[in-house]
Write an enzyme that holds these catalytic residues in place. Structure first.
Site, mmCIF file in Angstrom:
data_model
loop_
_atom_site.group_PDB
_atom_site.id
_atom_site.type_symbol
_atom_site.label_atom_id
_atom_site.label_comp_id
_atom_site.label_asym_id
_atom_site.label_seq_id
_atom_site.Cartn_x
_atom_site.Cartn_y
_atom_site.Cartn_z
ATOM 1 N N ALA A 158 45.211 39.306 25.426
ATOM 2 C CA ALA A 158 44.764 39.619 26.793
ATOM 3 C C ALA A 158 45.478 40.817 27.432
ATOM 4 O O ALA A 158 45.218 41.134 28.596
ATOM 5 C CB ALA A 158 44.846 38.409 27.729
ATOM 6 N N ALA A 159 46.353 41.495 26.681
ATOM 7 C CA ALA A 159 47.029 42.666 27.253
ATOM 8 C C ALA A 159 46.006 43.758 27.575
ATOM 9 O O ALA A 159 46.049 44.383 28.643
ATOM 10 C CB ALA A 159 48.085 43.190 26.297
ATOM 11 N N GLY A 160 45.055 43.952 26.653
ATOM 12 C CA GLY A 160 43.998 44.942 26.897
ATOM 13 C C GLY A 160 43.138 44.527 28.089
ATOM 14 O O GLY A 160 42.722 45.368 28.892
ATOM 15 N N ASP A 161 42.896 43.239 28.212
ATOM 16 C CA ASP A 161 42.048 42.751 29.309
ATOM 17 C C ASP A 161 42.742 42.952 30.658
ATOM 18 O O ASP A 161 42.114 43.369 31.636
ATOM 19 C CB ASP A 161 41.730 41.262 29.109
ATOM 20 C CG ASP A 161 41.071 41.015 27.765
ATOM 21 O OD1 ASP A 161 40.335 41.906 27.299
ATOM 22 O OD2 ASP A 161 41.301 39.948 27.175
HETATM 23 O O1 RIB Z 1 41.263 39.849 24.470
HETATM 24 C C1 RIB Z 1 41.707 38.562 24.228
HETATM 25 C C2 RIB Z 1 40.545 37.617 24.132
HETATM 26 O O2 RIB Z 1 39.773 37.947 23.008
HETATM 27 C C3 RIB Z 1 40.920 36.167 23.942
HETATM 28 O O3 RIB Z 1 41.124 35.488 25.145
HETATM 29 C C4 RIB Z 1 39.771 35.623 23.106
HETATM 30 O O4 RIB Z 1 38.974 34.705 23.787
HETATM 31 C C5 RIB Z 1 38.969 36.837 22.664
HETATM 32 O O5 RIB Z 1 37.815 36.969 23.394
#
Ligand code: RIB
Length: 308
Positions: free
Chosen positions: A247-250
């Site tokens: 989730a760092a990219g998110d």
């Molecule tokens: O970017 C991380 C995410 O990638 C995770 O939470 C997983 O669900 C995938 O979608």
């Protein structure tokens, strides 16, 4: 208002001292279920950073979907446009995280792939009445393409995080204002090598020639490179001990959208996103690792305490 269109997954996470090779079985450590999905993570990151955000996506009519929706609601995300689909499971991601923080992820998209162009067309006004539309590639391509088209036609800013990696057509690229690939995704998008800074800049410019205005290439612990037609700038990463990069990219993308939505310029927005990304890798899990606005305000003190 920021609109995130994309995936919601329940992450099934196993921590392990070593990732298995193909055909190998390794004994892992703890197992956890954590709310995730690139779309859900981006929406949660945005809400925690204090901006108004609504999410368009799909879940199944099951317990996992309910948990994901409730978790986003708790963070303050407007979940009124999350659609429950019949006879299909909520998206699931199997994630292995090794001690260095690196991971392997496989996604079973389930309901995420049930989001249709018709669903989006029925939410056209929602997309048109937003400031920024943020998307990823864990929903079907025609849906992403359609959403970008609706947003761009209405003069909205569009950010696409092209993850997981895929190649995209010119008609797709021309509706994107800011593209945020990592090196691997950039390589898939352009067919160019992306080992050196010059190769990365050249590859990013190839995309810019196809109609994108700005490309931000994220490079993990090496930082990121911002590229436009005539400029390029390297942003160094903060030196922190990575526990889990999930989730760092998110969170980077969410933070970028938040900062831009408050009128900051792109460089300030990238600086802010780098801080949020650094905080994310120091905590386990996807949505469990996303920092809150107040925590990011105290970033300098936080960093002094944690610098490697
Ligand atoms: O970017 C991380 C995410 O990638 C995770 O939470 C997983 O669900 C995938 O979608």
């Amino acid at each position: 208002m920021i609109t995130v269109i994309g995936s919601l997954n329940m992450d099934l996470v196993i921590n392990t001292s070593k990732l298995p090779k193909p055909g190998e079985t390794v004994m892992g450590k703890e197992f956890k279920q954590v709310p995730g999905g690139k779309g859900g993570n981006q929406a949660a990151a945005i809400a925690r950073l204090g901006a108004n955000v609504q999410m368009i996506g799909c879940i199944g009519k099951d317990a996992m979907g309910e948990v994901l929706k409730k978790s986003l609601e708790k963070d303050g995300v407007d979940t009124n446009h999350i659609i429950e689909k019949e006879n299909i499971s909520t998206g699931v991601a199997a994630i292995l995280v090794e001690e260095s923080g690196g991971n392997m992820i496989t996604v079973a998209p389930g309901a995420n792939f049930e989001l249709t162009v018709d669903d989006l067309n029925s939410k056209k006004d929602i997309i048109q009445n937003t400031d920024i539309v943020l998307m990823q590639l864990e929903t079907k391509m025609d849906v992403v393409e359609n959403a970008l088209h609706i947003a761009k036609e209405a003069g909205k800013k569009t950010i696409l995080n092209p993850a997981p990696a895929a190649s995209l057509s010119h008609t797709f690229l021309k509706n994107i204002d800011i593209l945020t690939p990592n090196e691997t995704e950039l390589e898939t998008l352009t067919g160019c090598e992306t080992d050196t800074k010059d190769q990365i800049v050249n590859a990013a410019r190839k995309l810019i020639n196809n109609g994108i205005s700005e490309v931000i290439v994220t490079l993990g612990e090496k930082g990121c490179i911002y590229v436009t037609e005539n400029t390029e700038k390297v942003f160094k990463a903060y030196k922190v001990k990575s526990i889990d990069t999930t989730a760092a990219g998110d969170s980077f993308n969410g933070a970028l959208a938040v900062s831009l939505s408050t009128g900051e310029n792109i460089e300030t927005a990238i600086e802010f996103a780098m801080k949020v990304g650094a905080m994310t890798v120091t905590t386990e899990g996807a949505q469990t690792s996303l920092p809150y606005k107040e925590e990011v305000k105290g970033f300098n003190t936080w960093l002094k305490e944690r610098e490697k």
